[in-house]
Design a protein around this motif. Structure first.
Motif, mmCIF file in Angstrom:
data_model
loop_
_atom_site.group_PDB
_atom_site.id
_atom_site.type_symbol
_atom_site.label_atom_id
_atom_site.label_comp_id
_atom_site.label_asym_id
_atom_site.label_seq_id
_atom_site.Cartn_x
_atom_site.Cartn_y
_atom_site.Cartn_z
ATOM 1 N N ASN A 143 -11.832 -1.852 -9.942
ATOM 2 C CA ASN A 143 -10.743 -2.111 -8.658
ATOM 3 C C ASN A 143 -10.507 -1.391 -7.480
ATOM 4 N N VAL A 144 -10.354 -2.337 -6.428
ATOM 5 C CA VAL A 144 -10.044 -1.653 -5.122
ATOM 6 C C VAL A 144 -8.619 -1.750 -4.726
ATOM 7 N N GLN A 145 -7.975 -0.627 -4.700
ATOM 8 C CA GLN A 145 -6.548 -0.204 -4.460
ATOM 9 C C GLN A 145 -6.350 -0.582 -2.917
ATOM 10 N N HIS A 146 -5.369 -1.577 -2.941
ATOM 11 C CA HIS A 146 -4.659 -1.865 -1.449
ATOM 12 C C HIS A 146 -3.733 -0.776 -1.041
ATOM 13 N N ASP A 147 -3.537 -0.900 0.275
ATOM 14 C CA ASP A 147 -2.620 -0.224 0.951
ATOM 15 C C ASP A 147 -1.144 -0.340 0.940
ATOM 16 N N GLY A 148 -0.540 0.135 0.271
ATOM 17 C CA GLY A 148 0.931 -0.304 -0.206
ATOM 18 C C GLY A 148 1.732 -0.457 0.929
ATOM 19 N N GLU A 149 1.395 0.553 2.045
ATOM 20 C CA GLU A 149 2.309 0.401 3.347
ATOM 21 C C GLU A 149 2.031 -0.619 4.075
#
Length: 417
Positions: A143-149
């Motif tokens: 899983n590549v975590q996206h930037d929530g902001e």
């Protein structure tokens, strides 16, 4: 620019069914385009025409030959529309079903113990397929975590998680929750820099209505769209697959041609309505440019659509006339930030101290159609990390107007109390 051509906006709106009124509700503003865009009048007419034809493809009669010609024409139209010089197009049950089929095929043909990579910003269509078939095929999911902001995942994010044993990758072109568009070509290059033969499959469902489609520039192996989100109708999906994905062993009938990916007799009308969509983009490109080449007109249409939708979302966020924008309303929070150049025709918000369902109901009562996204199996991957249980999705297309935006802002401003 479309926003300086009111006559052109009127001409555009005249080509769509139910542009300003719902057949059940009456007059309404349609800001639920991410759930399904308006349908071209030409698509409605074509659908009715082909629904009445009893003949099938592949028979030795005049009607059957005509149906085959229409399908071949539509595939040629799609290759121009999406700029795909190689590979093939085919239709299936839905965009989601086609993503599952492409991802499944890539996974079951990958070496056991290898990896599948995808990102947390993806729609569950691709994430679910990748998780399920990685497990069945004995692969490891990364899983590549996206930037929530920002609501984005970048090429650098993928690169940091890549290893040479990644054999399958998934990318979402645009998020249906945040409305942010990803740089598919850059992400694909980052993947291939480390695993050159990786099969890369893209969910283009949210992106398709909002700008350019340019498969030759992406360097990927599969791309799916849902036609009802790009001015056609429900009931089918469209996929493009590369020659190398075409050639992988896949579900098909015994002794059928090896390159075939369709099951059963498909609806010729579904193909024909995609020709209507391509013709519309061609027409629009001729209105906004002097181009004579068909692909160049389609590209011009895409640029005009993107610019106009940016104008509308800027008006929504920054205000129009004497109306304050969303960023100036203290009771409104904008997901992924007010100033985000990746935005594609969509603004998601929360209203302080007011449940999103209540906001959607109030807007409906004022004749403004929006949608709630909840932290469920569809949108929890985006909303839960932000600490949100839900949000209001306001999604538009290039047939919407600044006056419609103003009416939305008026109602939302009144909710400050």
């Amino acid at each position: 620019m479309l926003h300086t051509s009111p006559g052109l906006i009127d001409a555009i709106r005249s080509r769509f069914a139910h542009v300003d009124a719902c057949p059940f509700q009456g007059p309404r503003i349609f800001f639920e385009n991410a759930g399904g865009a308006l349908t071209l009048n030409s698509v409605v007419e074509t659908s009715a025409k082909f629904a009445a034809i009893p003949d099938n493809q592949g028979r030795d009669n005049i009607a059957s030959h005509a149906l085959v010609d229409i399908i071949n024409t539509a595939k040629a139209d799609l290759s121009v529309f999406m700029n795909a010089a190689t590979g093939q197009f085919f239709v299936g049950e839905s965009g989601t079903e086609l993503l599952f089929r492409m991802i499944r095929t890539a996974c079951v043909n990958a070496p056991k113990g290898s990896k599948v990579i995808g990102s947390s910003i993806e729609h569950p269509a691709s994430r679910s397929a990748a998780h399920r078939w990685a497990e069945i095929a004995g692969l490891h999911y990364v899983n590549v975590q996206h930037d929530g902001e920002t609501g984005l995942v970048t090429a650098d994010d993928y690169r940091a998680a890549m290893t040479p044993d990644v054999n399958v990758a998934t990318i979402v072109h645009a998020s249906p929750v945040t409305g942010m568009g990803m740089d598919v070509a850059a992400i694909a290059r980052a993947i291939r820099d480390i695993s050159p033969d990786c099969f890369i499959i893209v969910d283009g469902i949210q992106h398709a209505a909002h700008g350019q489609l340019d498969i030759d520039s992406y360097g990927v192996d599969g791309y799916a769209i849902s036609p009802y989100k790009v001015f056609s109708r429900h009931g089918y999906g469209v996929a493009w697959i590369s020659d190398r994905l075409t050639a992988l062993p896949h579900d098909q009938l015994i002794d059928a041609p090896s390159e075939g990916w369709e099951f059963g007799t498909r609806d010729t009308g579904s193909y024909a309505t995609m020709s209507d969509v391509v013709a519309y983009f061609d027409w629009l490109g001729a209105q906004v440019s002097e181009e004579t080449d068909r692909r160049a007109r389609i590209e011009a249409a895409g640029r005009a659509i993107h610019a106009y939708e940016t104008h509308l979302t800027d008006a929504m966020i920054n205000g129009t006339g004497n109306l304050p924008g969303l960023r100036d309303m203290d009771h409104i929070t904008i997901l992924a930030g007010a100033d985000n150049p990746a935005r594609e025709g969509l603004v998601s918000i929360v209203v302080r101290d007011t449940p999103s369902a209540q906001v959607v109901t109030r807007l409906n009562q004022e004749g403004i159609r929006t949608h709630i996204r909840k932290a469920d199996h569809y949108s929890g991957n985006v909303l839960t990390p932000l600490g949100l249980s839900d949000c209001i999705r306001i999604s538009l297309c290039h047939y919407n107007t600044e006056q419609e935006v103003a009416q939305l802002l008026t109602v939302l401003n009144e909710m400050a109390g």
